[in-house]
Every structure is written in structure tokens, then in C-alpha cells.
Enzyme design. Structure first.
Site, PDB file in Angstrom:
ATOM      1  N   ASP A 295      -3.807   5.670   2.320  1.00 18.85           N
ATOM      2  CA  ASP A 295      -3.218   4.365   2.568  1.00 18.85           C
ATOM      3  C   ASP A 295      -3.974   3.735   3.745  1.00 18.85           C
ATOM      4  O   ASP A 295      -3.735   4.076   4.892  1.00 18.85           O
ATOM      5  CB  ASP A 295      -1.731   4.563   2.895  1.00 18.85           C
ATOM      6  N   ARG A 296      -4.902   2.850   3.449  1.00 15.80           N
ATOM      7  CA  ARG A 296      -5.805   2.152   4.370  1.00 15.80           C
ATOM      8  C   ARG A 296      -6.830   3.090   5.003  1.00 15.80           C
ATOM      9  O   ARG A 296      -6.483   4.092   5.615  1.00 15.80           O
ATOM     10  CB  ARG A 296      -5.065   1.373   5.447  1.00 15.80           C
TER      11      ARG A 296
ATOM     12  N   GLU B  50      -1.169   5.604   6.683  1.00 14.83           N
ATOM     13  CA  GLU B  50      -1.582   4.878   7.879  1.00 14.83           C
ATOM     14  C   GLU B  50      -0.791   5.387   9.095  1.00 14.83           C
ATOM     15  O   GLU B  50       0.442   5.441   9.062  1.00 14.83           O
ATOM     16  CB  GLU B  50      -1.288   3.384   7.662  1.00 14.83           C
TER      17      GLU B  50
ATOM     18  N   ARG C 132       9.321  -9.356   6.353  1.00 14.55           N
ATOM     19  CA  ARG C 132      10.713  -9.601   6.768  1.00 14.55           C
ATOM     20  C   ARG C 132      11.657  -8.571   6.166  1.00 14.55           C
ATOM     21  O   ARG C 132      12.544  -8.044   6.847  1.00 14.55           O
ATOM     22  CB  ARG C 132      11.151 -11.013   6.346  1.00 14.55           C
TER      23      ARG C 132
ATOM     24  N   ARG D 189      11.083  -5.461   5.077  1.00 13.27           N
ATOM     25  CA  ARG D 189      11.009  -4.073   5.546  1.00 13.27           C
ATOM     26  C   ARG D 189      11.439  -3.929   7.008  1.00 13.27           C
ATOM     27  O   ARG D 189      11.726  -2.821   7.452  1.00 13.27           O
ATOM     28  CB  ARG D 189       9.627  -3.490   5.302  1.00 13.27           C
TER      29      ARG D 189
ATOM     30  N   LYS E 284       0.818  -1.227   0.000  1.00 10.60           N
ATOM     31  CA  LYS E 284       0.000   0.000   0.000  1.00 10.60           C
ATOM     32  C   LYS E 284       0.843   1.265   0.000  1.00 10.60           C
ATOM     33  O   LYS E 284       0.602   2.183  -0.785  1.00 10.60           O
ATOM     34  CB  LYS E 284      -0.937   0.012   1.217  1.00 10.60           C
TER      35      LYS E 284
ATOM     36  N   ASP F  58     -10.177  -0.769   8.924  1.00  3.19           N
ATOM     37  CA  ASP F  58      -9.923  -0.935  10.354  1.00  3.19           C
ATOM     38  C   ASP F  58     -11.054  -1.702  11.009  1.00  3.19           C
ATOM     39  O   ASP F  58     -10.829  -2.595  11.826  1.00  3.19           O
ATOM     40  CB  ASP F  58      -9.779   0.447  11.024  1.00  3.19           C
TER      41      ASP F  58
ATOM     42  N   TYR G 140       0.985  -6.070  19.715  1.00  2.00           N
ATOM     43  CA  TYR G 140       1.646  -7.218  19.103  1.00  2.00           C
ATOM     44  C   TYR G 140       2.209  -8.176  20.156  1.00  2.00           C
ATOM     45  O   TYR G 140       2.318  -9.378  19.929  1.00  2.00           O
ATOM     46  CB  TYR G 140       2.755  -6.760  18.156  1.00  2.00           C
TER      47      TYR G 140
END
Length: 204
Positions: A82-83, A35, A142, A144, A17, A88, A47
Site C-alpha cells: 500500500d503505497r 503505509e 471526511r 474515515r 488503497k 513518496d 499537517y
């Protein structure tokens, strides 16, 4: 693209994106709205412990994205997001609710807010959906190198992909352009680039 338009780019984590947003903004001199990941004070905690932080993290995204889209509506010229707020709610928050990381009471509050917010916003003139298989998503995540994303399980990405397909099967707010980003190389392949721009300009 002289008349003001609102283009939205949708897709899973790692679908491309931000890259496409940057590319189209350079090509057409558009105003980008990215985003707000870096601004979310709950994201790293989320996370690490999804059940504890899911509701607060999603509430931050919902309210921040609402303000961002209102700002986008007031900005001059064509804007590219971007999103969107829709993703969401329809993808990420819904997935967390189905996984029982958000309980029924909090989901009711979140859904009421989403419905109220979405009814006051102008929908996109074009929604670009970046479809991408889980294997390619994981490779890009991975590469980025965002530390907090490295341990995202493939089952989580697979569930999100399923929700994207489910959502777009009933999406009616605007025209949709679906791009298979694992097979599309608009940066270095001239044929892919010309085809991409032709499709976007046809919709707009």
C-alpha cells in the site's frame, strides 16, 4: 499466482488503497505491507506546520519505506504494498519541494537518497494506480475521520493528483493497471469485482 510476485497499489490520500489491499489479500491470501502512517512521529506536526516538518516527515517515510520494501523482497509468497517508496519521492516530496516547503539543499540530499535506495530495490511486477477526483477524495477523507487529515485543502489534493498523472505518463518500471475508484464498486458489485480480478490476473 503461485510464483512470488510484488504488487504495488498507488493513489492519492483517500483513493482506496487500504481497502483494495485488504480485499486482494483476503481473495488471494497475499502478504500485505501497509503505509506506516501511524508510526511517523512527524506527521501530526507536518499537517499543522508543513514548512517546518516537511523534510523530516518525508525522510522518515523514505527510509521506512525502503526497509519495508527490503522486507517485502525477502518475504515468502506474493506481497502487496500500500503505497511505495516511488510515490513518496515522485509525488509527495516533489510536491512539497515545488511548494517551497522543502528547500533546495534538503531536496538535493533527499533526491540522492531516493536514487540510491531505488537502484537497490526490485520494481513491482504490477503497479495498480487508483485514479480518483478531488471531490470523492474529500468525501472519503471526511468519512474515515482521521483528525489530522480533516483540514487538508482541496488545492493540495489537486496538486497531488496532477503529480500522479505526470508521474504515470512516464512510468516504465512495470505494467500499470489504472482503476477509476470513484466509479468502481468491487466490494458489492459482482460485475465490477469479476472485471477487476480478471484484469489483475491477466497482468500476473
Amino acid at each position: 499466482m503461485a510464483r512470488k510476485k510484488f504488487i504495488a497499489i498507488a493513489g492519492n490520500i483517500g483513493a482506496g488503497k487500504t481497502e483494495l489491499t485488504s480485499f486482494l489479500c483476503r481473495k488471494y491470501d497475499l502478504t500485505p505491507f501497509f503505509e506506516p502512517n501511524e508510526q511517523n512521529p512527524y506527521l501530526a506536526d507536518f499537517y499543522a506546520d508543513m514548512k517546518t516538518w516537511a523534510f523530516r516527515s518525508q525522510l522518515f517515510f523514505l527510509t521506512t519505506k525502503f526497509r519495508l520494501q527490503r522486507q517485502l523482497e525477502r518475504s515468502p509468497g506474493t506481497a502487496l504494498q500500500d503505497r511505495t517508496l516511488y510515490e513518496d519521492a515522485e509525488i509527495f516530496a516533489k510536491n512539497l519541494y515545488r511548494q517551497r516547503y522543502i528547500d533546495k539543499r534538503d531536496w538535493g540530499l533527499y533526491s540522492d537518497l531516493y536514487e540510491t535506495f531505488s537502484q537497490t530495490l526490485a520494481p513491482p511486477d504490477l503497479m495498480i494506480y487508483l485514479r480518483c477526483p478531488v471531490r470523492t477524495l474529500r468525501q472519503r477523507i471526511r468519512l474515515r475521520g482521521r483528525e489530522m487529515e480533516q483540514d487538508i485543502p482541496p488545492t493540495y489534493l489537486k496538486r497531488l493528483n496532477g503529480l500522479y498523472e505526470e508521474w504515470f505518463s512516464g512510468y516504465k518500471l512495470s505494467p500499470v493497471l489504472v482503476l477509476p475508484t470513484d466509479k468502481l464498486d468491487y466490494v458489492t458489485d459482482l460485475v465490477d469485482r469479476v472485471d477487476l480480478l480478471r484484469q489483475i490476473e491477466k497482468h500476473l
